[in-house]
Write a protein that holds these residues in place. Structure first.
Motif, PDB file in Angstrom:
ATOM      1  N   GLU A  11      25.763  28.001  48.542  1.00 44.68           N
ATOM      2  CA  GLU A  11      24.731  29.020  48.343  1.00 44.68           C
ATOM      3  C   GLU A  11      25.385  30.377  48.110  1.00 44.68           C
ATOM      4  O   GLU A  11      26.221  30.818  48.899  1.00 44.68           O
ATOM      5  N   LEU A  12      25.008  31.032  47.022  1.00 42.51           N
ATOM      6  CA  LEU A  12      25.545  32.354  46.685  1.00 42.51           C
ATOM      7  C   LEU A  12      24.608  33.444  47.161  1.00 42.51           C
ATOM      8  O   LEU A  12      23.405  33.239  47.277  1.00 42.51           O
ATOM      9  N   LYS A  13      25.192  34.620  47.403  1.00 38.49           N
ATOM     10  CA  LYS A  13      24.393  35.808  47.690  1.00 38.49           C
ATOM     11  C   LYS A  13      25.003  36.972  46.923  1.00 38.49           C
ATOM     12  O   LYS A  13      26.133  36.876  46.439  1.00 38.49           O
ATOM     13  N   GLU A  14      24.272  38.027  46.765  1.00 36.32           N
ATOM     14  CA  GLU A  14      24.758  39.191  46.020  1.00 36.32           C
ATOM     15  C   GLU A  14      26.020  39.725  46.673  1.00 36.32           C
ATOM     16  O   GLU A  14      26.121  39.787  47.897  1.00 36.32           O
ATOM     17  N   LEU A  38      26.100  29.522  37.775  1.00 37.72           N
ATOM     18  CA  LEU A  38      27.045  29.501  36.656  1.00 37.72           C
ATOM     19  C   LEU A  38      26.335  29.185  35.347  1.00 37.72           C
ATOM     20  O   LEU A  38      26.644  29.758  34.312  1.00 37.72           O
ATOM     21  N   LYS A  39      25.361  28.290  35.395  1.00 33.71           N
ATOM     22  CA  LYS A  39      24.596  27.947  34.195  1.00 33.71           C
ATOM     23  C   LYS A  39      23.654  29.095  33.809  1.00 33.71           C
ATOM     24  O   LYS A  39      23.629  29.528  32.656  1.00 33.71           O
ATOM     25  N   ASN A  40      22.881  29.606  34.764  1.00 33.02           N
ATOM     26  CA  ASN A  40      21.904  30.664  34.466  1.00 33.02           C
ATOM     27  C   ASN A  40      22.573  31.941  33.975  1.00 33.02           C
ATOM     28  O   ASN A  40      22.037  32.636  33.115  1.00 33.02           O
ATOM     29  N   SER A  41      23.748  32.252  34.502  1.00 38.59           N
ATOM     30  CA  SER A  41      24.453  33.469  34.091  1.00 38.59           C
ATOM     31  C   SER A  41      25.233  33.255  32.797  1.00 38.59           C
ATOM     32  O   SER A  41      25.773  34.201  32.240  1.00 38.59           O
ATOM     33  N   GLN A  48      23.715  38.493  31.477  1.00 38.00           N
ATOM     34  CA  GLN A  48      24.904  39.298  31.752  1.00 38.00           C
ATOM     35  C   GLN A  48      24.696  40.292  32.891  1.00 38.00           C
ATOM     36  O   GLN A  48      25.672  40.782  33.459  1.00 38.00           O
ATOM     37  N   ASP A  49      23.451  40.573  33.233  1.00 35.77           N
ATOM     38  CA  ASP A  49      23.180  41.476  34.352  1.00 35.77           C
ATOM     39  C   ASP A  49      23.379  40.791  35.698  1.00 35.77           C
ATOM     40  O   ASP A  49      23.403  41.450  36.732  1.00 35.77           O
ATOM     41  N   MET A  50      23.543  39.467  35.698  1.00 36.10           N
ATOM     42  CA  MET A  50      23.677  38.723  36.940  1.00 36.10           C
ATOM     43  C   MET A  50      25.070  38.838  37.558  1.00 36.10           C
ATOM     44  O   MET A  50      25.252  38.566  38.733  1.00 36.10           O
ATOM     45  N   TYR A  51      26.052  39.258  36.765  1.00 37.69           N
ATOM     46  CA  TYR A  51      27.421  39.346  37.283  1.00 37.69           C
ATOM     47  C   TYR A  51      28.164  40.499  36.634  1.00 37.69           C
ATOM     48  O   TYR A  51      27.717  41.060  35.654  1.00 37.69           O
ATOM     49  N   ARG A  80      31.875  39.251  40.068  1.00 43.34           N
ATOM     50  CA  ARG A  80      31.122  39.546  41.289  1.00 43.34           C
ATOM     51  C   ARG A  80      29.640  39.354  40.996  1.00 43.34           C
ATOM     52  O   ARG A  80      29.140  39.799  39.970  1.00 43.34           O
ATOM     53  N   VAL A  81      28.945  38.694  41.911  1.00 45.75           N
ATOM     54  CA  VAL A  81      27.508  38.438  41.759  1.00 45.75           C
ATOM     55  C   VAL A  81      26.764  39.752  41.964  1.00 45.75           C
ATOM     56  O   VAL A  81      26.901  40.396  43.005  1.00 45.75           O
ATOM     57  N   ARG A  82      25.994  40.158  40.965  1.00 43.15           N
ATOM     58  CA  ARG A  82      25.214  41.398  41.069  1.00 43.15           C
ATOM     59  C   ARG A  82      23.785  41.124  41.487  1.00 43.15           C
ATOM     60  O   ARG A  82      23.229  41.831  42.315  1.00 43.15           O
ATOM     61  N   GLU A  83      23.157  40.109  40.868  1.00 44.15           N
ATOM     62  CA  GLU A  83      21.800  39.746  41.264  1.00 44.15           C
ATOM     63  C   GLU A  83      21.550  38.286  40.943  1.00 44.15           C
ATOM     64  O   GLU A  83      22.205  37.704  40.083  1.00 44.15           O
ATOM     65  N   LEU A  84      20.605  37.697  41.661  1.00 44.10           N
ATOM     66  CA  LEU A  84      20.269  36.292  41.473  1.00 44.10           C
ATOM     67  C   LEU A  84      18.896  36.211  40.815  1.00 44.10           C
ATOM     68  O   LEU A  84      17.905  36.648  41.388  1.00 44.10           O
TER      69      LEU A  84
END
Length: 81
Positions: A40-43, A7-10, A73-76, A59-63
């Motif tokens: 723990e999150l996953k794509e 949440l912080k990084n995105s 913004q590419d992370m979700y 939706r999580v696109r990449e970690l």
């Protein structure tokens, strides 16, 4: 990657401590279930965050461990339903 760190990084939430407090307060769910900060999150996971009157679904696109501002913004992807 931990939920609070994602949440912080995105940049969905500005600070990791605020993200943790939102999780403890039950305002964040992952795939329809209330989530703790250490989840723990996953794509492909679906995150829902409740803010006062509304909510955000993403939706999580990449970690990415250490994203630059442009990469955040590419992370979700925001889901409107």
């Amino acid at each position: 990657m931990r939920l609070d760190k994602f949440l912080k990084n995105s940049r969905l939430i500005k600070r990791r401590t605020v993200a943790k407090e939102a999780c403890v307060g039950g305002r964040v769910s992952v795939n329809g279930k209330p989530a703790k900060a250490g989840t723990e999150l996953k794509e492909g996971d679906l995150i829902e965050i409740s803010f006062g009157q509304g909510s955000v679904r993403a939706r999580v696109r990449e970690l990415i461990e250490s994203p630059r501002k442009e990469q955040a913004q590419d992370m979700y992807e925001i889901i409107n339903e």
